[in-house]
Scaffold this active site. Structure first.
Site, mmCIF file in Angstrom:
data_model
loop_
_atom_site.group_PDB
_atom_site.id
_atom_site.type_symbol
_atom_site.label_atom_id
_atom_site.label_comp_id
_atom_site.label_asym_id
_atom_site.label_seq_id
_atom_site.Cartn_x
_atom_site.Cartn_y
_atom_site.Cartn_z
ATOM 1 C CG HIS A 102 -3.499 -3.762 3.340
ATOM 2 N ND1 HIS A 102 -2.434 -3.075 3.879
ATOM 3 C CD2 HIS A 102 -4.277 -2.832 2.752
ATOM 4 C CE1 HIS A 102 -2.576 -1.779 3.641
ATOM 5 N NE2 HIS A 102 -3.685 -1.597 2.956
ATOM 6 C CD GLU A 142 -0.667 -5.457 5.848
ATOM 7 O OE1 GLU A 142 -0.654 -6.047 4.745
ATOM 8 O OE2 GLU A 142 -0.999 -4.257 5.968
ATOM 9 C CB CYS A 163 -0.958 -0.049 1.182
ATOM 10 S SG CYS A 163 -2.359 1.074 1.023
#
Lengths: 746, 233
Positions: free
Chosen positions: B204, B206, B87
């Protein structure tokens, strides 16, 4: 410099209040002192009209770690963790400058949470606008949502839930309430009471400018649109993010005695409240306050509402550490004064005294008022309207058919999909979001490092509160806690934001006083204390008040976050209705949106049954009996079933017992509203289990039908194609970019 | 054992999530690296997390590229060290010219947060060793400036050299216009440098490391680093 006759009215003090100040001081106040009184004795800071009423609210329970009076409330959620939360309004600024008004509303409530030593983990919002087909309202809506997202997203705090309601009464005066939730270990909870004579007062964070002068006073008068933009603060979420991290790092040490954010009334209220809470005095010199503008007077410095600032009371040997930590986060840290033992707040300008006032006089000395309460004739007449004379609007097959009415309701701003709003908010950051917006009645967040979770919801039916403030407020508590129970969590406590009109008018005070009484009763009955809150009065424009809105934010706990429920059902499930309040048309969304009529009494609310229904649903989810539950609220049973079908992508056949209302009407049964009811879906074996649990508790249970197909169908009323329903539902709040261009039109 | 380094800039807000994904979900030694640090010793992998570095002032990533940590990062990458930009981290890598192209405002001009699907293509990178072309991952996006842009010849070159790591797609793996959440050129969600050791992506991974928060497909991507942890760079 002497105070000119009537000068006190410029800071919204009455003649009697000014006389009281002179009498208590034994002299006339200085100009700076007058400004400080104006701010501290405003409704916003002084709670002049609400304080006597708020005493009715229950605030205590064994799990309450911090009740009202601090920056935020806190409850014990087990495993040594505290959940800290509060809701606050930013209505007046948002009416004038919606993006910054909403953004700084988020900034303020987030500071309240980390000031307590808690890491903010979630934001919720409760919004009210005028009809969204009017460009000005659309502009306000679009920019308020933009401001909340712009600030919260940048801070990296997920916005996980909220509510939106539109009614003409909010046209000139939108409501923007933001709630923040944080987590701390019990031991790291911090208070904001100054203590220790000789301790150092430090101001950290952003520089001080002229923005937001008189914000507190401004929030306490009618007609914010008539005022000017200069009173609205401008937010900088980047600075706030640095301040958040720096402050949490500082609170890890034991040399920070107190931390207090600078919100309404800026330096004045933070110093005064800190000193007053600790029963001490404070002396500060404005010459040491870093500024971003030249030529600022002590008056302006004391009343500036520049954002992203924090007041610290630090032990003398901790000052160097504060400087070092702040410098590492690229933030200012200035020693501006000392704690004194004489209980006075003394303000100097390069050593010269410009204000010297007893702290307690500014806080506890604020006069309170009990006004005359008289319900407005208009509200009474609406409530008492005989709805039997309203024709059943659901009939036939064309316009006005069941299918047509349901599609119109699903496509209405108050019931349609909130996706265009919540997708503008980051709701996945921090990776705790177990039940995101749009799939459950409340947001569910995991608490990392434990098996636990928390649930949060924010609710109020403004229309119910307008028709009957006492009953409407009870509904708000019941609905917020029901939403918590519907995801499987035990409601622990609430925070409230009281948005009302002018309390000096009998009709306004009637609404306020009745609503607080209703909140108090429902909180006692449902076992949820009020641990924090905020009051926003004078929400009026051109003599018309907003619908009274006592927003209720509720927080609950789940022992095992994996044992939660959503509104998503599965093909083959049986659909049941737990609880059996009779549906009524009074105050319903159906009557307002389809019939154009805000009338009737809101539905009867039995708090004993409510408590039992919530417990059955919550326990069944905890025990693994239920995984699907949904509160049956605005729009009635038909809308609740449609919402579940849309969230799941599977339809339903309703061929069981649909409970009817007192008048046996079709519209009443399907679109009438009643509390105490939850739609649930489960396997056949769980139906028997639910039936025996309900029988044991004396709660009604109905078998409604089963989950199947791509339609929502019932022999009695016809069939709705889910694809068609989805189209209406998803379009309800779509915000074309063009709305931004038309903002000036009204 | 060498560690994963998650770089924290002022305004980074995905640093803790990235740390949690590596340190807790994958159980890998992981530390957060301050943007002023220049000592990369002991680090086998560098991650630039999401957020709003420097408040997105000027342009997303435009100021962060000048942070002191970027020089040693550049040297680390030049030695072939694996670098992942997520990002805002992706935006910083393009601003630093470590990856081609730029991230423009979303086509709608609005921030978007929702789950997307990604179809893996160029899996010859450091970050895709556990994946095969055609694999579909479900990951969330949350950004206002995620429309990947490069001129046509650069895009052609990226495609020809297998440097388009992933595209937005529907759940079945079709890169349809509807599945493109932000107006990215050719639906590109992730690209790599020539060496394949630097990867940037807007979604994302994560945030997708546990089914309780909606999915764990992110682990399939992040766990690629396991093979690097005992390799000195």
């Amino acid at each position: 410099m002497a105070i000119a006759t009537g000068q006190w009215r410029e800071v919204a003090l009455s003649d009697a209040e000014y006389d009281l100040i002179v009498a208590r001081l034994g002299r006339e106040p200085s100009p700076v002192e007058l400004g400080m009184f104006g701010a501290m004795w405003s409704e916003h800071c002084g709670y002049k009209h609400s304080r006597p009423l708020l005493r009715q609210l229950p605030t205590d329970a064994p799990w309450v770690l911090q009740g009202p009076g601090e920056n935020a409330g806190a409850v014990d959620v087990g495993d040594g963790l505290a959940v800290v939360f509060k809701v606050e309004s930013h209505n007046h600024p948002s009416a004038v400058e919606p993006y910054q008004g909403a953004a700084t509303g988020v900034g303020g409530i987030v500071r309240d949470i980390f000031t307590m030593g808690a890491r903010p983990i979630a934001i919720l919002d409760s919004l009210r606008f005028g009809p969204l087909d009017r460009p000005r309202n659309r502009y306000l809506f679009d920019n308020v949502v933009g401001g909340i997202g712009g600030y919260g997203n940048c801070l990296g705090i997920p916005t996980v839930g909220g509510e939106i309601f539109s009614d003409p009464s909010f046209s000139g005066n939108p409501l923007v309430n933001a709630m923040c939730i944080g987590v701390a270990s019990h031991g790291s909870l911090t208070r904001a009471a100054a203590g220790g004579v000789g301790n150092v007062i430090m101001l950290v964070g952003a520089d001080t400018g002229r923005d937001g002068l008189h914000g507190a006073t401004f929030a306490s008068v009618d007609d914010p649109e008539g005022s000017h933009r200069g009173v609205v603060q401008v937010g900088n979420p980047f600075i706030e993010k640095l301040l958040l991290e720096a402050c949490l790092e500082l609170l890890d040490g034991d040399d920070i005695v107190a931390m207090q954010d600078l919100g309404a009334a800026g330096l004045t209220s933070s110093v005064v409240e800190c000193a007053s809470r600790g029963g001490v005095g404070a002396e500060l010199d404005v010459a040491f306050v870093p500024r971003r503008e030249t030529g600022m007077t002590p008056y302006e410095i004391m009343l500036s509402e520049s954002q992203e600032r924090m007041l610290l009371v630090v032990q003398p040997d901790g000052v160097e550490r504060v400087r070092e930590v702040m410098a590492r986060w690229s933030l200012q840290a200035s020693e501006i004064g000392r704690i004194t033992g004489d209980g006075a707040v003394r303000v100097l300008d390069c050593g010269e005294v410009v204000a010297d006032l007893p702290a307690a006089l500014l806080t506890d000395g604020c006069p309170t008022y009990v006004r005359e309460a008289q319900e407005s004739e208009a509200a009474r007449a609406r409530r008492q309207l005989d709805l039997a004379s309203v024709p059943d609007l659901v009939a036939g097959t064309g316009p006005g058919s069941f299918v047509d009415v349901l599609l119109r309701l699903l496509g209405s701003p108050n019931l349609g999909s909130r996706r265009p709003v919540f997708e503008r908010y980051d709701h996945t950051i921090l990776t705790n979001t177990v039940v995101p917006p749009g799939v459950g009645d409340a947001a569910v967040l995991r608490l990392k490092g434990t098996s636990r979770g928390i649930a949060a919801a924010i609710d109020c039916n403004s229309r119910y509160c307008f028709l009957d403030p006492d009953l409407g407020a009870r509904h708000a508590v019941a609905e917020a806690t029901r939403n918590i129970s519907c995801v499987g969590a035990q409601p622990l406590a609430i925070t409230d934001c009281l948005n009302f009109g002018n309390p000096e008018k009998p009709a306004g005070y009637f609404q306020l006083s009745r609503a607080v009484a209703g909140l108090a009763e429902a909180c006692r009955a449902l076992g949820v204390p009020v641990v924090s809150g905020n009051v926003s009065l004078y929400n009026e424009t051109a003599d018309a008040a907003v619908m009274p809105t006592p927003t209720v934010g509720a927080v609950g706990v789940l022992a095992d976050v994996r044992r939660h429920a959503t509104m998503v059902w599965e093909e083959g499930d049986q659909i049941i209705l737990v609880g059996g309040g009779a549906p009524e048309l009074g105050g319903s969304e159906y009557l307002a949106h389809i019939g154009g009529l805000v009338a009737g009494s809101p539905p009867v609310l039995d708090l004993v049954v409510e408590s039992a229904v919530q417990a059955i649903v919550r326990d069944a989810i905890r025990d693994g009996v239920l995984r699907t539950a949904h509160d049956c609220a605005e729009g009635g049973l038909a809308v609740a079933l449609a919402e579940m079908a849309l969230a799941s992508g599977v339809g339903a056949t309703i061929d069981g017992d649909v409970p009817t209302g007192a008048n046996g009407r079709l519209d009443e049964a399907w679109f009438g509203e009643a509390p105490n009811r939850v739609v649930a879906a489960c396997g056949e074996s769980s139906v028997d289990e639910m039936r025996s649990r309900c029988d044991a508790a004396g709660v009604s249970v109905y078998r409604l039908g089963r989950v199947e197909g791509a339609m929502l169908r019932s022999g009695a009323i016809g069939s709705v194609d889910l694809a068609e329903a989805r189209q209406a539902f998803e379009a309800a709040l779509l915000m074309p970019i063009i709305a931004e261009l038309d903002w000036s039109a009204t | 054992m060498s560690s994963v380094g998650v770089i924290s800039f002022p305004g980074s807000n995905g640093d803790h999530d990235a740390w949690h994904a590596f340190a807790v979900d994958l159980g890998i030694p992981t530390r957060v690296i301050d943007y002023r640090d220049t000592d990369m010793s002991g680090l086998a992998v560098l991650v630039l997390p999401g957020g709003f570095s420097y408040g997105d002032h000027l342009r997303c990533g435009a100021i962060a590229r000048f942070a002191p940590v970027m020089e040693p990062l550049r040297a680390f990458a030049a030695r072939g060290g694996p670098v992942l930009g997520i990002c805002n981290g992706f935006q910083i890598l393009t601003e630093a010219h470590l990856l081609p192209g730029a991230l423009l405002r979303n086509q709608t001009l609005r921030f978007h947060c929702h789950w997307t699907h990604l179809r893996l293509e160029g899996t010859g990178t450091a970050w895709t060793s556990g994946l095969s072309p055609g694999d579909v991952l479900r990951l969330p996006v949350a950004h206002g400036e995620g429309a990947y842009y490069a001129d046509a010849s650069t895009l052609d070159e990226l495609e020809a050299t297998g440097r388009v790591v992933a595209r937005y797609c529907d759940p079945c793996g079709n890169a349809t216009a509807d599945a493109n959440p932000n107006g990215s050129a050719r639906s590109i969600a992730a690209v790599s440098n020539e060496g394949g050791n630097i990867v940037g992506l807007m979604p994302h991974p994560e945030r997708a490391t546990d089914r309780v928060v909606g999915g764990d497909d992110g682990l399939r991507l992040l766990s690629s680093v396991l093979s690097f942890l005992n390799v000195a760079v």
